[in-house]
Scaffold this motif. Structure first.
Motif, PDB file in Angstrom:
ATOM      1  N   VAL A  55      15.037  46.940  25.975  1.00  0.00           N
ATOM      2  CA  VAL A  55      16.966  47.990  25.586  1.00  0.00           C
ATOM      3  C   VAL A  55      16.195  48.680  23.945  1.00  0.00           C
ATOM      4  N   LYS A  56      14.748  48.194  23.977  1.00  0.00           N
ATOM      5  CA  LYS A  56      13.925  48.449  22.265  1.00  0.00           C
ATOM      6  C   LYS A  56      14.230  50.220  22.198  1.00  0.00           C
ATOM      7  N   GLY A  57      14.469  50.896  22.229  1.00  0.00           N
ATOM      8  CA  GLY A  57      14.300  52.296  21.849  1.00  0.00           C
ATOM      9  C   GLY A  57      15.565  53.114  22.278  1.00  0.00           C
ATOM     10  N   ALA A  92      23.017  56.816  35.692  1.00  0.00           N
ATOM     11  CA  ALA A  92      21.908  56.244  35.362  1.00  0.00           C
ATOM     12  C   ALA A  92      21.884  57.384  33.928  1.00  0.00           C
ATOM     13  N   GLY A  93      21.188  56.826  32.974  1.00  0.00           N
ATOM     14  CA  GLY A  93      21.215  58.298  32.030  1.00  0.00           C
ATOM     15  C   GLY A  93      21.497  58.323  30.721  1.00  0.00           C
ATOM     16  N   GLY A  94      22.902  57.145  30.943  1.00  0.00           N
ATOM     17  CA  GLY A  94      24.496  57.774  30.329  1.00  0.00           C
ATOM     18  C   GLY A  94      24.715  56.884  29.324  1.00  0.00           C
ATOM     19  N   THR A 151      28.393  48.785  34.337  1.00  0.00           N
ATOM     20  CA  THR A 151      27.851  49.068  35.257  1.00  0.00           C
ATOM     21  C   THR A 151      27.151  50.870  35.519  1.00  0.00           C
ATOM     22  N   VAL A 152      25.891  50.568  35.660  1.00  0.00           N
ATOM     23  CA  VAL A 152      25.374  51.489  35.243  1.00  0.00           C
ATOM     24  C   VAL A 152      25.451  52.200  37.503  1.00  0.00           C
ATOM     25  N   SER A 153      25.479  53.558  37.684  1.00  0.00           N
ATOM     26  CA  SER A 153      24.947  53.421  39.326  1.00  0.00           C
ATOM     27  C   SER A 153      23.942  54.403  39.017  1.00  0.00           C
ATOM     28  N   SER A 178      20.970  56.383  27.292  1.00  0.00           N
ATOM     29  CA  SER A 178      19.815  56.537  28.544  1.00  0.00           C
ATOM     30  C   SER A 178      19.652  54.693  29.507  1.00  0.00           C
ATOM     31  N   LEU A 179      20.685  54.512  30.001  1.00  0.00           N
ATOM     32  CA  LEU A 179      21.011  53.184  30.699  1.00  0.00           C
ATOM     33  C   LEU A 179      20.800  53.438  31.842  1.00  0.00           C
TER      34      LEU A 179
END
Length: 122
Positions: A62-64, A12-14, A119-121, A83-84
């Motif tokens: 997902v905007k921004g 997350a955040g990547g 995949t976002v952990s 900012s996933l």
């Protein structure tokens, strides 16, 4: 005729950058979009871009954070995802519209890529 790539596992955040390479006659005159589908859910619109890149639109979620772009000289479309979040986890599909502009309607898309897993952990 559409090949999506660039997915993977990220915290997350990547960030990730997806690519969609088109072949044949698809691309330069077509609106293009990214959709995504999480397990057990419908396929949802993520972002779209007009044939010449002059118009873009995004899902509110997902905007921004995401940016869609295209390079018609390379027959390639991109989705820069920053900012996933874990809720971005899905299979991402690229699609070519039957129109010059993108739309949020699945029925406007004739050509689909095979999908790439994101995949976002947490």
């Amino acid at each position: 005729q559409l090949q999506a790539s660039g997915g993977g596992l990220v915290q997350a955040g990547g960030s990730l950058r997806l690519s969609c390479a088109a072949s044949g006659r698809i691309f330069s005159n077509n609106g293009m979009s990214w959709f995504r589908q999480a397990p057990g859910k419908e396929r949802d619109f993520v972002a779209g871009i007009s044939w010449n890149g002059g118009m873009t639109n995004y899902a509110d979620s997902v905007k921004g954070r995401f940016i869609i772009s295209r390079d018609n000289a390379k027959n390639t479309m991109y989705l820069q995802m920053d900012s996933l979040k874990p809720e971005d986890t899905a299979v991402y599909y690229c699609a070519a519209s039957i129109k010059a502009l993108s739309s949020r309607s699945l029925s406007d898309y004739r050509y689909w890529g095979q999908g790439t897993q994101v995949t976002v952990s947490s």
